[in-house]
Motif scaffolding. Structure first.
Motif, short mmCIF file in Angstrom:
data_model
loop_
_atom_site.label_atom_id
_atom_site.label_comp_id
_atom_site.label_asym_id
_atom_site.label_seq_id
_atom_site.Cartn_x
_atom_site.Cartn_y
_atom_site.Cartn_z
N GLU A 8 0.81 -1.22 0.00
CA GLU A 8 0.00 0.00 0.00
C GLU A 8 0.85 1.28 0.00
OE1 GLU A 8 0.47 -1.54 4.17
OE2 GLU A 8 -0.28 -2.40 2.32
N MET A 9 2.14 1.17 0.27
CA MET A 9 3.02 2.35 0.30
C MET A 9 3.89 2.47 -0.96
SD MET A 9 2.37 3.89 3.11
CE MET A 9 3.76 4.95 3.40
N ARG A 10 3.79 1.55 -1.88
CA ARG A 10 4.68 1.55 -3.05
C ARG A 10 4.47 2.75 -3.95
NH1 ARG A 10 5.00 -4.86 -4.57
NH2 ARG A 10 6.14 -5.42 -2.69
N GLY A 11 3.25 3.24 -4.06
CA GLY A 11 3.00 4.42 -4.88
C GLY A 11 3.72 5.64 -4.36
N ARG A 12 3.71 5.81 -3.05
CA ARG A 12 4.41 6.96 -2.46
C ARG A 12 5.92 6.87 -2.68
NH1 ARG A 12 1.29 7.56 3.31
NH2 ARG A 12 -0.76 7.85 2.40
N TRP A 13 6.47 5.67 -2.49
CA TRP A 13 7.91 5.50 -2.69
C TRP A 13 8.29 5.66 -4.15
CZ3 TRP A 13 11.73 5.63 0.70
CH2 TRP A 13 11.39 5.52 2.04
N ALA A 14 7.43 5.21 -5.06
CA ALA A 14 7.71 5.40 -6.49
C ALA A 14 7.72 6.89 -6.83
CB ALA A 14 6.68 4.66 -7.33
N ALA A 15 6.80 7.65 -6.23
CA ALA A 15 6.78 9.10 -6.46
C ALA A 15 8.04 9.75 -5.91
CB ALA A 15 5.54 9.71 -5.82
N LEU A 16 8.48 9.31 -4.74
CA LEU A 16 9.70 9.85 -4.16
C LEU A 16 10.91 9.55 -5.04
CD1 LEU A 16 10.92 11.32 -1.72
CD2 LEU A 16 11.22 9.09 -0.66
N GLN A 17 10.96 8.35 -5.58
CA GLN A 17 12.07 8.01 -6.48
C GLN A 17 12.01 8.82 -7.76
OE1 GLN A 17 11.70 3.70 -6.66
NE2 GLN A 17 13.57 3.52 -5.46
N SER A 18 10.81 9.08 -8.27
CA SER A 18 10.69 9.92 -9.47
C SER A 18 11.17 11.34 -9.19
CB SER A 18 9.24 9.95 -9.94
OG SER A 18 8.83 8.68 -10.34
N PHE A 19 10.86 11.85 -8.01
CA PHE A 19 11.31 13.19 -7.64
C PHE A 19 12.84 13.24 -7.56
CE2 PHE A 19 12.46 16.40 -4.45
CZ PHE A 19 11.97 17.52 -5.10
N SER A 20 13.44 12.20 -7.03
CA SER A 20 14.91 12.19 -6.94
C SER A 20 15.53 12.13 -8.34
CB SER A 20 15.40 11.03 -6.07
OG SER A 20 15.19 9.80 -6.71
N MET A 21 14.86 11.47 -9.28
CA MET A 21 15.37 11.45 -10.65
C MET A 21 15.25 12.85 -11.27
SD MET A 21 13.88 7.73 -11.89
CE MET A 21 13.55 8.34 -13.49
N PHE A 22 14.19 13.57 -10.91
CA PHE A 22 14.00 14.93 -11.41
C PHE A 22 15.10 15.86 -10.88
CE2 PHE A 22 12.19 19.13 -10.40
CZ PHE A 22 12.01 19.61 -11.70
N THR A 23 15.44 15.72 -9.62
CA THR A 23 16.47 16.59 -9.05
C THR A 23 17.84 16.29 -9.64
OG1 THR A 23 16.80 15.09 -7.18
CG2 THR A 23 15.25 16.90 -6.88
N TRP A 24 18.01 15.10 -10.18
CA TRP A 24 19.29 14.75 -10.81
C TRP A 24 19.58 15.69 -11.98
CZ3 TRP A 24 20.38 12.94 -15.77
CH2 TRP A 24 21.67 12.49 -15.96
N SER A 25 18.54 16.19 -12.64
CA SER A 25 18.77 17.08 -13.78
C SER A 25 19.45 18.38 -13.35
CB SER A 25 17.45 17.37 -14.49
OG SER A 25 16.58 18.06 -13.61
N GLY A 26 19.32 18.76 -12.10
CA GLY A 26 20.00 19.95 -11.61
C GLY A 26 21.49 19.77 -11.45
N SER A 27 21.95 18.53 -11.52
CA SER A 27 23.39 18.29 -11.35
C SER A 27 24.20 18.87 -12.50
CB SER A 27 23.67 16.79 -11.21
OG SER A 27 23.34 16.11 -12.41
N ALA A 28 23.61 19.01 -13.67
CA ALA A 28 24.33 19.62 -14.80
C ALA A 28 24.60 21.09 -14.50
CB ALA A 28 23.53 19.46 -16.08
N ALA A 29 23.61 21.78 -13.94
CA ALA A 29 23.81 23.18 -13.58
C ALA A 29 24.85 23.33 -12.48
CB ALA A 29 22.48 23.80 -13.15
N LEU A 30 24.79 22.44 -11.49
CA LEU A 30 25.77 22.48 -10.41
C LEU A 30 27.18 22.20 -10.95
CD1 LEU A 30 26.32 22.74 -7.39
CD2 LEU A 30 25.89 20.29 -7.20
N GLY A 31 27.29 21.25 -11.85
CA GLY A 31 28.58 20.96 -12.46
C GLY A 31 29.12 22.14 -13.24
N GLY A 32 28.23 22.85 -13.93
CA GLY A 32 28.65 24.04 -14.66
C GLY A 32 29.14 25.14 -13.72
N LEU A 33 28.45 25.30 -12.59
CA LEU A 33 28.88 26.30 -11.61
C LEU A 33 30.25 25.97 -11.03
CD1 LEU A 33 25.54 26.95 -9.69
CD2 LEU A 33 26.71 28.49 -11.30
N ILE A 34 30.46 24.68 -10.74
CA ILE A 34 31.76 24.26 -10.21
C ILE A 34 32.85 24.47 -11.25
CG2 ILE A 34 33.11 22.28 -9.41
CD1 ILE A 34 30.54 21.21 -8.12
N ALA A 35 32.56 24.13 -12.49
CA ALA A 35 33.56 24.31 -13.55
C ALA A 35 33.87 25.77 -13.77
CB ALA A 35 33.05 23.67 -14.84
#
Length: 113
Positions: A27-54
């Motif tokens: 009964e909790m799998r939907g919530r955890w799947a949403a949380l994992q999807s959100f973490s995949m979305f935040t991964w896209s910000g790593s390109a901007a962070l990498g650019g700032l570091i560079a």
């Protein structure tokens, strides 16, 4: 080396998703799947962070060092969790007619008298 790195990095996601879904109540799998999807979305910000570091350091090599550090630290958090994963019971024998049954939930078989 590049292909091995790509294979290992891409194998991480499905393995972690399977471990989480096996460990979470149904009964909790939907919530955890949403949380994992959100973490995949935040991964896209790593390109901007990498650019700032560079830009700040003037060299891309530091971005790879930061990435290696993040992966190394996360490894220490994930490794102890692998001991919490329970082994699956053996698969049920093939059904009559030679076809193997595949189900998401355990199959309860009634004995014939």
């Amino acid at each position: 080396l590049y292909l091995a790195r790509g294979a290992l990095m891409n194998a991480r996601g499905p393995i972690l998703r399977a471990l989480v879904m096996d460990s979470v109540p149904t009964e909790m799998r939907g919530r955890w799947a949403a949380l994992q999807s959100f973490s995949m979305f935040t991964w896209s910000g790593s390109a901007a962070l990498g650019g700032l570091i560079a830009d700040a350091t003037g060299d891309y090599r530091y971005t790879f060092l930061v990435t290696a550090g993040v992966y190394s630290v996360s490894l220490f958090f994930v490794l102890p969790l692998l001991g919490l994963v329970k082994a699956r019971p053996p698969a049920p024998p093939a059904a009559e007619g030679g076809r193997e049954e595949r189900a998401l939930l355990p199959v309860v078989r009634e004995e014939k008298s």
